[in-house]
Design a protein around this motif. Structure first.
Motif, short mmCIF file in Angstrom:
data_model
loop_
_atom_site.label_atom_id
_atom_site.label_comp_id
_atom_site.label_asym_id
_atom_site.label_seq_id
_atom_site.Cartn_x
_atom_site.Cartn_y
_atom_site.Cartn_z
N ALA A 176 2.28 5.87 -7.70
CA ALA A 176 1.50 7.09 -7.99
C ALA A 176 2.36 8.13 -8.70
O ALA A 176 1.88 8.84 -9.60
CB ALA A 176 0.94 7.65 -6.69
N GLU A 177 3.63 8.22 -8.32
CA GLU A 177 4.52 9.22 -8.90
C GLU A 177 4.99 8.83 -10.31
O GLU A 177 5.41 9.70 -11.08
CB GLU A 177 5.74 9.41 -8.00
N ASN A 178 4.90 7.55 -10.64
CA ASN A 178 5.38 7.07 -11.95
C ASN A 178 4.31 6.29 -12.70
O ASN A 178 4.62 5.41 -13.50
CB ASN A 178 6.62 6.19 -11.75
N GLN A 179 3.08 6.63 -12.46
CA GLN A 179 1.96 5.87 -13.03
C GLN A 179 2.01 5.81 -14.55
O GLN A 179 1.77 4.76 -15.15
CB GLN A 179 0.65 6.50 -12.56
N SER A 180 2.34 6.91 -15.20
CA SER A 180 2.37 6.93 -16.66
C SER A 180 3.44 5.97 -17.20
O SER A 180 3.24 5.32 -18.24
CB SER A 180 2.64 8.34 -17.18
N GLN A 233 0.82 -1.20 0.00
CA GLN A 233 0.00 0.00 0.00
C GLN A 233 0.86 1.26 0.00
O GLN A 233 0.52 2.26 -0.65
CB GLN A 233 -0.93 -0.02 1.21
N GLY A 234 1.99 1.20 0.70
CA GLY A 234 2.91 2.33 0.70
C GLY A 234 3.51 2.56 -0.67
O GLY A 234 3.63 3.71 -1.14
N TRP A 235 3.89 1.47 -1.35
CA TRP A 235 4.45 1.57 -2.70
C TRP A 235 3.42 2.13 -3.67
O TRP A 235 3.71 3.01 -4.49
CB TRP A 235 4.92 0.20 -3.17
N LYS A 236 2.19 1.63 -3.57
CA LYS A 236 1.14 2.07 -4.50
C LYS A 236 0.83 3.55 -4.33
O LYS A 236 0.57 4.26 -5.32
CB LYS A 236 -0.14 1.25 -4.25
N ALA A 237 0.92 4.03 -3.09
CA ALA A 237 0.59 5.43 -2.82
C ALA A 237 1.74 6.38 -3.12
O ALA A 237 1.50 7.59 -3.27
CB ALA A 237 0.17 5.58 -1.35
#
Length: 216
Positions: free
Chosen positions: A24-28, A16-20
């Protein structure tokens, strides 16, 4: 499948920490990787040892390395006998399908698999001699390397020498694969042997001209 259990809580929290954060910062970038597929420039064959973190050593991002891990970073000889060969399949896929330009074998200090091979070859691990030992039969790949260092009298020096032999044996075995030999001959693929000291953070490469490992 009734024996499968939910993830431990600490792993869920880390996900959950990684996903957030990272995701999230490198979603594209992640979505682009998913859409266009992988195009790694190099394959790295390293040990399963949890202390060896290939992407950290090279500061790599997702999609840069095709990574295969096994006990003692070994590559068997080319033997298309119809049995399961996970490492051989990974090498074939990386070179034949992904068309990687570099194939790297990365060994390391304090390798438990190599220590097991040394104990087995010196008669101190009879359990590894059993036909039923998966580890022992896998470490048979390294026996030629042991023969080259068996006369080293200092135990620490012998272990380190055998760790580097694990890299050299694997490089030799790579060249028994017709696909690898052809790609190397045509200049489309280069193979590299590396060894890292976990505690020191140092990295060495094998220089074929001098027949020794040198600091990077």
């Amino acid at each position: 499948m009734n024996h499968a259990k939910p993830l431990p809580g600490y792993l869920i929290q880390r996900y959950q920490g990684w996903k957030a954060t990272s995701y999230a910062e490198n979603q594209s970038w992640y979505r682009r990787l998913a859409e266009v597929g992988q195009h790694p420039r190099a394959m790295v064959i390293s040990c399963c040892d949890s202390r060896v973190h290939v992407t950290s050593i090279f500061g790599a991002d997702q999609g840069e390395f095709f990574i295969h891990r096994n006990i003692a970073n070994l590559i068997p000889q080319y033997e298309p006998d119809g049995e399961a060969h996970g490492t051989s399949a990974a090498v074939e896929y990386a070179v034949g399908v992904l068309k990687v330009a570099h194939l790297i074998v990365l060994g390391h200090s304090s390798c438990g698999g190599v220590k097991g091979c040394l104990d087995m070859c010196t008669g101190h691990a009879p359990e590894l001699e059993e036909k039923s030992s998966f580890v022992g039969r896998w470490m048979d790949i390294l026996r030629p390397g042991y023969e080259r260092v068996k006369d080293v009298t200092d135990s620490a020096a012998q272990l380190r020498a055998l760790e580097k032999q694990a890299v050299l044996v694997s490089l030799d075995n790579l060249m028994t694969f017709p696909l690898i030999a052809e790609e190397v001959k045509e200049g489309r693929l280069s193979v590299h042997g590396l060894w890292t000291d976990i505690g020191e953070g140092s990295l060495e490469y094998f220089d074929p001209a001098r027949r020794e490992f040198l600091p990077v």
